[in-house]
Design a protein around this motif. Structure first.
Motif, PDB file in Angstrom:
ATOM      1  N   ARG A 174      -8.600   9.751  20.395  1.00 15.82           N
ATOM      2  CA  ARG A 174      -8.896   8.101  20.193  1.00 15.82           C
ATOM      3  C   ARG A 174      -9.191   7.970  18.684  1.00 15.82           C
ATOM      4  O   ARG A 174      -8.919   6.978  18.045  1.00 15.82           O
ATOM      5  N   CYS A 175     -10.128   8.893  18.192  1.00 17.39           N
ATOM      6  CA  CYS A 175     -10.396   8.855  16.855  1.00 17.39           C
ATOM      7  C   CYS A 175      -9.172   8.925  15.821  1.00 17.39           C
ATOM      8  O   CYS A 175      -9.179   8.323  14.719  1.00 17.39           O
ATOM      9  N   ARG A 176      -8.336   9.909  16.187  1.00 18.88           N
ATOM     10  CA  ARG A 176      -7.293  10.232  15.286  1.00 18.88           C
ATOM     11  C   ARG A 176      -6.344   8.897  15.088  1.00 18.88           C
ATOM     12  O   ARG A 176      -5.859   8.386  14.249  1.00 18.88           O
ATOM     13  N   VAL A 177      -6.087   8.374  16.431  1.00 18.94           N
ATOM     14  CA  VAL A 177      -5.240   7.196  16.455  1.00 18.94           C
ATOM     15  C   VAL A 177      -5.953   5.839  15.649  1.00 18.94           C
ATOM     16  O   VAL A 177      -5.161   5.311  14.892  1.00 18.94           O
ATOM     17  N   TRP A 178      -7.343   5.600  15.682  1.00 18.53           N
ATOM     18  CA  TRP A 178      -7.980   4.700  14.739  1.00 18.53           C
ATOM     19  C   TRP A 178      -8.008   5.103  13.317  1.00 18.53           C
ATOM     20  O   TRP A 178      -8.105   4.225  12.598  1.00 18.53           O
ATOM     21  N   ALA A 179      -8.145   6.459  13.280  1.00 21.38           N
ATOM     22  CA  ALA A 179      -8.349   6.899  11.824  1.00 21.38           C
ATOM     23  C   ALA A 179      -6.799   6.362  11.176  1.00 21.38           C
ATOM     24  O   ALA A 179      -6.805   5.857   9.969  1.00 21.38           O
ATOM     25  N   ASP A 180      -5.736   6.461  11.920  1.00 21.38           N
ATOM     26  CA  ASP A 180      -4.410   6.342  11.361  1.00 21.38           C
ATOM     27  C   ASP A 180      -4.205   4.690  11.214  1.00 21.38           C
ATOM     28  O   ASP A 180      -3.803   4.245  10.480  1.00 21.38           O
ATOM     29  N   LYS A 181      -4.703   3.990  12.265  1.00 21.47           N
ATOM     30  CA  LYS A 181      -4.550   2.662  12.464  1.00 21.47           C
ATOM     31  C   LYS A 181      -5.556   1.962  11.250  1.00 21.47           C
ATOM     32  O   LYS A 181      -4.890   1.014  10.869  1.00 21.47           O
ATOM     33  N   LEU A 182      -6.731   2.321  11.109  1.00 21.66           N
ATOM     34  CA  LEU A 182      -7.482   1.843  10.000  1.00 21.66           C
ATOM     35  C   LEU A 182      -6.969   1.852   8.458  1.00 21.66           C
ATOM     36  O   LEU A 182      -6.713   1.125   7.859  1.00 21.66           O
ATOM     37  N   ASN A 183      -6.255   3.146   8.445  1.00 25.92           N
ATOM     38  CA  ASN A 183      -5.719   3.647   7.376  1.00 25.92           C
ATOM     39  C   ASN A 183      -4.333   2.381   7.032  1.00 25.92           C
ATOM     40  O   ASN A 183      -4.192   1.962   5.873  1.00 25.92           O
ATOM     41  N   ARG A 184      -3.750   2.355   7.897  1.00 28.67           N
ATOM     42  CA  ARG A 184      -2.603   1.289   7.710  1.00 28.67           C
ATOM     43  C   ARG A 184      -2.880  -0.301   7.678  1.00 28.67           C
ATOM     44  O   ARG A 184      -2.413  -0.777   6.840  1.00 28.67           O
ATOM     45  N   GLU A 185      -4.033  -0.586   8.466  1.00 27.11           N
ATOM     46  CA  GLU A 185      -3.983  -2.186   8.665  1.00 27.11           C
ATOM     47  C   GLU A 185      -5.471  -2.331   7.957  1.00 27.11           C
ATOM     48  O   GLU A 185      -5.180  -3.743   7.496  1.00 27.11           O
ATOM     49  N   CYS A 186      -6.165  -1.789   7.456  1.00 27.38           N
ATOM     50  CA  CYS A 186      -7.262  -2.188   6.673  1.00 27.38           C
ATOM     51  C   CYS A 186      -7.703  -1.619   5.210  1.00 27.38           C
ATOM     52  O   CYS A 186      -8.650  -1.926   4.591  1.00 27.38           O
ATOM     53  N   CYS A 187      -6.543  -0.482   5.006  1.00 35.02           N
ATOM     54  CA  CYS A 187      -6.880   0.200   3.679  1.00 35.02           C
ATOM     55  C   CYS A 187      -5.555  -0.083   2.610  1.00 35.02           C
ATOM     56  O   CYS A 187      -5.705  -0.526   1.660  1.00 35.02           O
ATOM     57  N   SER A 188      -4.526   0.153   3.437  1.00 38.05           N
ATOM     58  CA  SER A 188      -3.214  -0.110   2.708  1.00 38.05           C
ATOM     59  C   SER A 188      -2.992  -1.693   2.033  1.00 38.05           C
ATOM     60  O   SER A 188      -2.839  -1.898   0.865  1.00 38.05           O
ATOM     61  N   PRO A 189      -3.351  -2.566   2.911  1.00 38.35           N
ATOM     62  CA  PRO A 189      -3.432  -4.036   2.512  1.00 38.35           C
ATOM     63  C   PRO A 189      -4.302  -4.462   1.379  1.00 38.35           C
ATOM     64  O   PRO A 189      -4.152  -5.334   0.581  1.00 38.35           O
ATOM     65  N   TYR A 190      -5.410  -3.710   0.957  1.00 40.89           N
ATOM     66  CA  TYR A 190      -6.273  -3.653  -0.005  1.00 40.89           C
ATOM     67  C   TYR A 190      -5.526  -3.708  -1.279  1.00 40.89           C
ATOM     68  O   TYR A 190      -5.697  -4.412  -2.154  1.00 40.89           O
ATOM     69  N   TYR A 191      -4.310  -2.858  -1.588  1.00 37.15           N
ATOM     70  CA  TYR A 191      -3.648  -2.872  -2.558  1.00 37.15           C
ATOM     71  C   TYR A 191      -2.820  -4.183  -2.598  1.00 37.15           C
ATOM     72  O   TYR A 191      -2.390  -4.459  -4.013  1.00 37.15           O
ATOM     73  N   GLY A 192      -2.221  -4.541  -1.594  1.00 37.65           N
ATOM     74  CA  GLY A 192      -1.366  -5.793  -1.601  1.00 37.65           C
ATOM     75  C   GLY A 192      -2.205  -6.939  -2.016  1.00 37.65           C
ATOM     76  O   GLY A 192      -1.577  -7.659  -2.984  1.00 37.65           O
ATOM     77  N   VAL A 193      -3.435  -7.010  -1.847  1.00 30.72           N
ATOM     78  CA  VAL A 193      -4.213  -8.079  -2.401  1.00 30.72           C
ATOM     79  C   VAL A 193      -4.291  -7.988  -3.934  1.00 30.72           C
ATOM     80  O   VAL A 193      -4.106  -9.220  -4.407  1.00 30.72           O
ATOM     81  N   LEU A 194      -4.571  -6.823  -4.282  1.00 30.50           N
ATOM     82  CA  LEU A 194      -4.545  -6.707  -5.690  1.00 30.50           C
ATOM     83  C   LEU A 194      -3.505  -6.523  -6.611  1.00 30.50           C
ATOM     84  O   LEU A 194      -3.359  -7.137  -7.609  1.00 30.50           O
ATOM     85  N   VAL A 195      -2.505  -6.128  -6.104  1.00 26.41           N
ATOM     86  CA  VAL A 195      -1.182  -5.529  -6.940  1.00 26.41           C
ATOM     87  C   VAL A 195      -0.104  -6.553  -6.979  1.00 26.41           C
ATOM     88  O   VAL A 195       0.459  -7.052  -7.746  1.00 26.41           O
ATOM     89  N   ARG A 196       0.037  -7.081  -5.783  1.00 26.05           N
ATOM     90  CA  ARG A 196       1.015  -8.325  -5.733  1.00 26.05           C
ATOM     91  C   ARG A 196       0.777  -9.786  -6.332  1.00 26.05           C
ATOM     92  O   ARG A 196      -0.551  -9.778  -6.669  1.00 26.05           O
ATOM     93  N   THR A 197       1.700 -10.283  -7.328  1.00 26.62           N
ATOM     94  CA  THR A 197       1.410 -11.177  -8.267  1.00 26.62           C
ATOM     95  C   THR A 197       1.530 -12.605  -7.540  1.00 26.62           C
ATOM     96  O   THR A 197       1.082 -13.427  -7.994  1.00 26.62           O
ATOM     97  N   ASP A 198       2.182 -12.680  -6.513  1.00 23.84           N
ATOM     98  CA  ASP A 198       2.553 -13.810  -5.849  1.00 23.84           C
ATOM     99  C   ASP A 198       1.100 -14.123  -4.855  1.00 23.84           C
ATOM    100  O   ASP A 198       1.083 -13.550  -3.926  1.00 23.84           O
ATOM    101  N   PRO A 199       0.565 -15.537  -4.935  1.00 24.32           N
ATOM    102  CA  PRO A 199      -0.662 -15.918  -4.144  1.00 24.32           C
ATOM    103  C   PRO A 199      -0.229 -15.788  -2.696  1.00 24.32           C
ATOM    104  O   PRO A 199      -1.121 -15.535  -1.954  1.00 24.32           O
ATOM    105  N   THR A 200       0.939 -16.220  -2.462  1.00 24.26           N
ATOM    106  CA  THR A 200       1.130 -15.996  -0.832  1.00 24.26           C
ATOM    107  C   THR A 200       1.165 -14.797  -0.537  1.00 24.26           C
ATOM    108  O   THR A 200       0.586 -14.576   0.877  1.00 24.26           O
ATOM    109  N   GLU A 201       1.725 -13.923  -1.102  1.00 23.75           N
ATOM    110  CA  GLU A 201       1.809 -12.567  -0.624  1.00 23.75           C
ATOM    111  C   GLU A 201       0.269 -11.876  -0.567  1.00 23.75           C
ATOM    112  O   GLU A 201       0.090 -11.171   0.246  1.00 23.75           O
ATOM    113  N   ARG A 202      -0.528 -12.245  -1.684  1.00 18.71           N
ATOM    114  CA  ARG A 202      -1.722 -11.722  -1.586  1.00 18.71           C
ATOM    115  C   ARG A 202      -2.291 -12.135  -0.202  1.00 18.71           C
ATOM    116  O   ARG A 202      -3.034 -11.425   0.241  1.00 18.71           O
TER     117      ARG A 202
END
Length: 306
Positions: free
Chosen positions: A150-178
């Motif tokens: 269960r912990c390994r599933v959630w470690a991966d899920k949090l990485n994909r859904e709550c960590c990776s998007p962090y960089y999309g908010v910062l790096v992407r230049t289009d406001p809609t994409e952010r």
């Protein structure tokens, strides 16, 4: 008996007592190739500090920044590019030359064995936890097979859904994409909140046992303050949304752990660092991956090299 006072008797007694005494445990030791600003490396740091006293390590700052002139104004900001520099040791010991990287050190010779280096942030958490010899509630990966899965599933899920998007908010230049990346991140936090309700709280595991899933999210959760600074009030994680209440209880708990507090980067220094991502002048593998339209966790060593 006069023989009791002769040297051989006391020598044998000394040998017996020495052999009977418990041997001093030699802690596993590592050269820890890291970077103070990197949340991926922060995961390994948290695991090492959680097991302080069971694992020894030497911090090596192995990745940093250098400026190179943006001749064609590719960034569109008029600023110079920022590129990662990487220590030779990091390039030798990790095929991707990324932090965190752990290199075991022979306790007798003091020689590091680069052929047995361990890398990938989520892997390093599991590795440190196992090699520490910890048991029971001190484990980051539970001894119970179901809870470990269960912990390994959630470690991966949090990485994909709550960590990776962090960089999309910062790096992407289009406001809609952010905003799309931010909304995905918040949706991930709400899913995590729902999962947190399944145990006694406030962490994923019962009885406040810290886990690899908690350490997966924590470095980014502790950096979410950058959103308001660089993207404004619309990018603040709501503190009044009832769906996020378990997340905020989780956050308050983990941020007050001693093993966490002593690992957090200075906020002002980190805001200066992450500004390179917010104005698109950063040239790192993560930034390049997000810039070409994929998630941070989908970076490609060849496509995103710089």
């Amino acid at each position: 008996d006069r023989y009791l006072f002769r040297f051989p008797y006391f020598f044998q007694l000394f040998v017996f007592l020495t052999m009977a005494a418990p041997a001093t445990k030699v802690l596993p030791k590592f050269r820890y190739l890291s970077a103070w600003f990197c949340p991926f490396a922060h995961r390994a740091t948290l695991a090492l500090e959680h097991h302080a006293g069971k694992v020894d390590y030497e911090w090596v700052e192995a990745l940093g920044w250098e400026q190179r002139k943006d001749e064609q104004n590719v960034t569109g900001t008029g600023k110079e590019w920022w590129y990662h520099w990487k220590a030779d040791e990091l390039r030798r010991s990790n095929p991707s030359a990324l932090v965190p990287t752990l290199i075991p050190v022979n306790p007798e010779t003091g020689v590091a064995d680069e052929s047995k280096s361990v890398y990938e942030s989520l892997v390093t958490i599991d590795f440190v936890d196992q090699i520490s010899g910890a048991t029971g509630k001190d484990r980051l990966v539970p001894e119970d097979p179901y809870e470990a899965a269960r912990c390994r599933v959630w470690a991966d899920k949090l990485n994909r859904e709550c960590c990776s998007p962090y960089y999309g908010v910062l790096v992407r230049t289009d406001p809609t994409e952010r905003k799309e990346h931010f909304d995905k991140l918040v949706s991930g936090l709400k899913a995590f909140s729902t999962e947190l309700k399944k145990t006694s709280g406030p962490l994923l595991l019962a009885d406040s046992q810290l886990s690899n899933a908690d350490l997966s999210l924590l470095p980014w959760a502790s950096r979410y303050y950058v959103f308001e600074h660089y993207r404004g009030a619309d990018y603040v994680i709501s503190e009044t949304d009832p769906e996020l209440e378990p997340y905020h209880e989780w956050f308050e708990h983990v941020m007050n752990l001693d093993s966490v507090k002593r690992t957090l980067p200075d906020k002002d220094e980190y805001l200066v660092h992450i500004g390179k991502y917010a104005d698109s002048s950063a040239r790192s593998k993560v930034a390049n991956a997000v810039r070409r339209g994929v998630a941070a966790h989908e970076l490609d060593d060849e496509k995103d090299e710089y």
